[in-house]
Design a protein around this motif. Sequence first.
Motif, short mmCIF file in Angstrom:
data_model
loop_
_atom_site.label_atom_id
_atom_site.label_comp_id
_atom_site.label_asym_id
_atom_site.label_seq_id
_atom_site.Cartn_x
_atom_site.Cartn_y
_atom_site.Cartn_z
N ARG A 210 6.08 -41.82 -10.50
CA ARG A 210 6.42 -42.31 -9.29
C ARG A 210 5.07 -42.57 -8.64
O ARG A 210 3.96 -42.18 -8.90
N PHE A 211 5.21 -43.47 -7.68
CA PHE A 211 3.83 -43.71 -6.57
C PHE A 211 3.88 -42.42 -5.88
O PHE A 211 4.58 -41.72 -5.29
N GLY A 212 2.34 -42.17 -5.87
CA GLY A 212 1.96 -40.97 -5.42
C GLY A 212 1.85 -39.86 -6.49
O GLY A 212 1.11 -38.64 -6.02
N GLY A 213 2.12 -40.15 -7.66
CA GLY A 213 1.92 -39.21 -8.90
C GLY A 213 1.61 -40.11 -10.15
O GLY A 213 0.63 -40.87 -10.00
N LEU A 214 2.24 -39.89 -11.11
CA LEU A 214 1.92 -40.57 -12.52
C LEU A 214 2.58 -41.97 -12.47
O LEU A 214 3.84 -42.12 -12.46
N ILE A 215 1.79 -43.14 -12.54
CA ILE A 215 2.45 -44.30 -12.96
C ILE A 215 1.60 -44.80 -14.48
O ILE A 215 0.47 -44.58 -14.44
N ASN B 90 -1.49 -47.44 -6.20
CA ASN B 90 -1.16 -46.13 -6.31
C ASN B 90 -1.76 -44.99 -5.59
O ASN B 90 -1.81 -43.95 -5.21
N VAL B 91 -3.26 -45.63 -5.57
CA VAL B 91 -4.43 -44.66 -4.92
C VAL B 91 -4.12 -44.33 -3.26
O VAL B 91 -4.38 -43.20 -2.94
N LEU B 92 -3.59 -45.61 -2.85
CA LEU B 92 -3.14 -45.11 -1.41
C LEU B 92 -2.17 -44.25 -1.27
O LEU B 92 -2.21 -43.40 -0.31
N TYR B 93 -1.09 -44.07 -2.39
CA TYR B 93 -0.18 -43.25 -2.14
C TYR B 93 -0.53 -41.71 -2.39
O TYR B 93 -0.23 -40.82 -1.94
N ILE C 37 6.21 -53.29 3.05
CA ILE C 37 6.75 -53.24 1.64
C ILE C 37 6.92 -51.76 1.08
O ILE C 37 6.03 -50.91 1.06
N PRO C 38 8.27 -51.42 0.77
CA PRO C 38 8.50 -49.94 0.35
C PRO C 38 8.09 -49.46 -0.97
O PRO C 38 9.07 -49.68 -1.80
N ILE C 39 7.06 -49.86 -1.50
CA ILE C 39 6.53 -49.48 -2.66
C ILE C 39 6.73 -48.14 -3.07
O ILE C 39 6.27 -47.17 -2.35
N GLY C 40 7.50 -47.88 -4.10
CA GLY C 40 7.73 -46.30 -4.80
C GLY C 40 8.98 -45.89 -4.44
O GLY C 40 9.32 -45.17 -5.16
N THR C 41 9.38 -46.04 -3.29
CA THR C 41 10.70 -45.63 -2.66
C THR C 41 11.25 -46.21 -1.71
O THR C 41 10.70 -46.77 -0.78
N PRO C 42 12.71 -46.24 -1.78
CA PRO C 42 13.39 -47.08 -0.70
C PRO C 42 13.32 -46.64 0.68
O PRO C 42 13.08 -45.25 0.81
N SER C 43 13.33 -47.26 1.72
CA SER C 43 13.55 -46.64 2.99
C SER C 43 14.81 -46.86 3.36
O SER C 43 15.36 -47.88 3.60
N ALA C 44 15.14 -45.69 3.99
CA ALA C 44 16.63 -45.79 4.62
C ALA C 44 16.88 -46.35 5.69
O ALA C 44 17.67 -46.85 6.42
#
Lengths: 267, 269
Positions: free
Chosen positions: A225-230, B159-162, B203-210
């Motif tokens: 996951r983004f925020g964790g391991l990719i 990913n570093v931003l997240y 941009i909803p990178i990583g997870t969708p936004s409801a």
Amino acid sequence: MLSAMDVMIHSSSFLLPCDETCGTRYALVVLNQNLPRFTPLLWEHAKLRLCADGGANRIYDELPLFFPHEDPFVIRNRYKPDVIKGDMDSIRRDVLDFYVYWGTKVIDESHDQDTTDLDKCISYIRHSTLNQESSRLQILATGALGGRFDHEAGNLNVLYRYPDTRIVLLSDDCLIQLLPKTHRHEIHIHSSLQGPHCGLIPIGTPSANTTTSGLKWDLSNTEMRFGGLISTSNLVKEEIITVESDSDLLWTISIKKTGLPVRDHKP
Amino acid sequence: MSAMDVMLHSSSFLLPLNPVDDTTGTRYALIVLNQSLPRFTPLLWEHAKLRLCADGGANRIYDELPLFFPHEDALAIRNRYKPDVIKGDMDSIRRDVLDFYVNLGTKVIDESQDQDTTDLDKCILYIRDSTLNQETSRLQILATGALGGRFDHEAGNLNVLYRYPDTRIVLLSDDCLIQLLPKSHRHEIHIQSSLEGPHCGLIPIGTPSAKTTTSGLKWDLTNTEMRFGGLISTSNLVKEEKITVESDSDLLWTISIKKTGLSIEDLTP
């Protein structure tokens, strides 16, 4: 893990020299960024060649640079796109006139602001009579990466929005493809031309479990996951990589700087 | 109405330096990664109190900064733009570049034993632990060269931003900037319209936004769902000088950087 899913096989044959299957399996879309150095090779492999708007400027300006000992006019005639499509806000007038004169079909979609240039080209290819049930064209796209990040994100989203169409995004440095969760994947590596650097990226949704084989750091029902391991800065170790996941993933692998012929055709 | 705290965003690092009028209380750190330097790198350098090169980023400073000052002696430029720290796994930096900066007093931290984190990661950790990161002032990290090149590198950098949502990090290229808008806050983004825009995206990178709601954009969102495979906000345009964003999901905000208005003449101190 035994799975009843169908296997999807991936192989970057478009990076290999042209053989008797050349011109049967691929469609090429050229977007508006610098051409990768192997663009002439992709062109040879393609049955259908489209420029998305300013991509035509790139073909016009940059292809002759790959053939410094040949007359640019001759090169421009040889590498003439079949179609130029898009909202026409980037293509130069002189470029447009040149290709119109030489018979390129121009489809002006400036009224349609809801879809990207890449989208418009993919729709065209999917509906084209050259794209038959019996042998679906695989789409190669250059210039989809780099530049404005919102453009790049929109182009990555095209891969997710057409999961049943094989689309490969290509740059000088790497390629990107979607691995849909509906299938187990076997990726055949041409190790003289691509790798070893690779990655698996859960761009849209986290993955609760992904399993791979053939990588230096394989995943084993691993969460990503983004925020964790990719999985980035991974390395291919085997000639066949397998991937199975509960989530759509982007597969990316580096393209080697050497070993790729710039051109492979007989004039 | 929301009870969430508001997070303010402003690209002050693109404005000329004005020490007399430094009211924002923001202290900048700059990280240079290994891609071509954006044309406004000297301006970012001037704003920063701490300048790090991540491994091959030092090659870029050494080779490319003098190109921004073609009428000046390259050695003088290299002396003037000396990084405080070079950190990373040292597999890209050239020997001659390393020796040059070591000679000038740059601190070199060789992390080649640590293959688990990216070069950008290693630099962010260094800055967070440094004396620049104080309670009393806001720290913002500017990073060049995080985009382009290999896509797995770029994804690792996004990913570093997240992974550091409580640290303000801005990724910068010649074409655009990218920042994380954490879901924990409502966001107000102040636009410097002579320098950035109008092209932008969420941009909803990583997870969708409801549900995401915005104001100030040409195509605003109103409790709109966004997801890869469906709608994401790209090729949008800023219409107002202030954009607001509220979402149930972490989003990446991106805005284009104008080609003009950031000329070398504007940038040199």
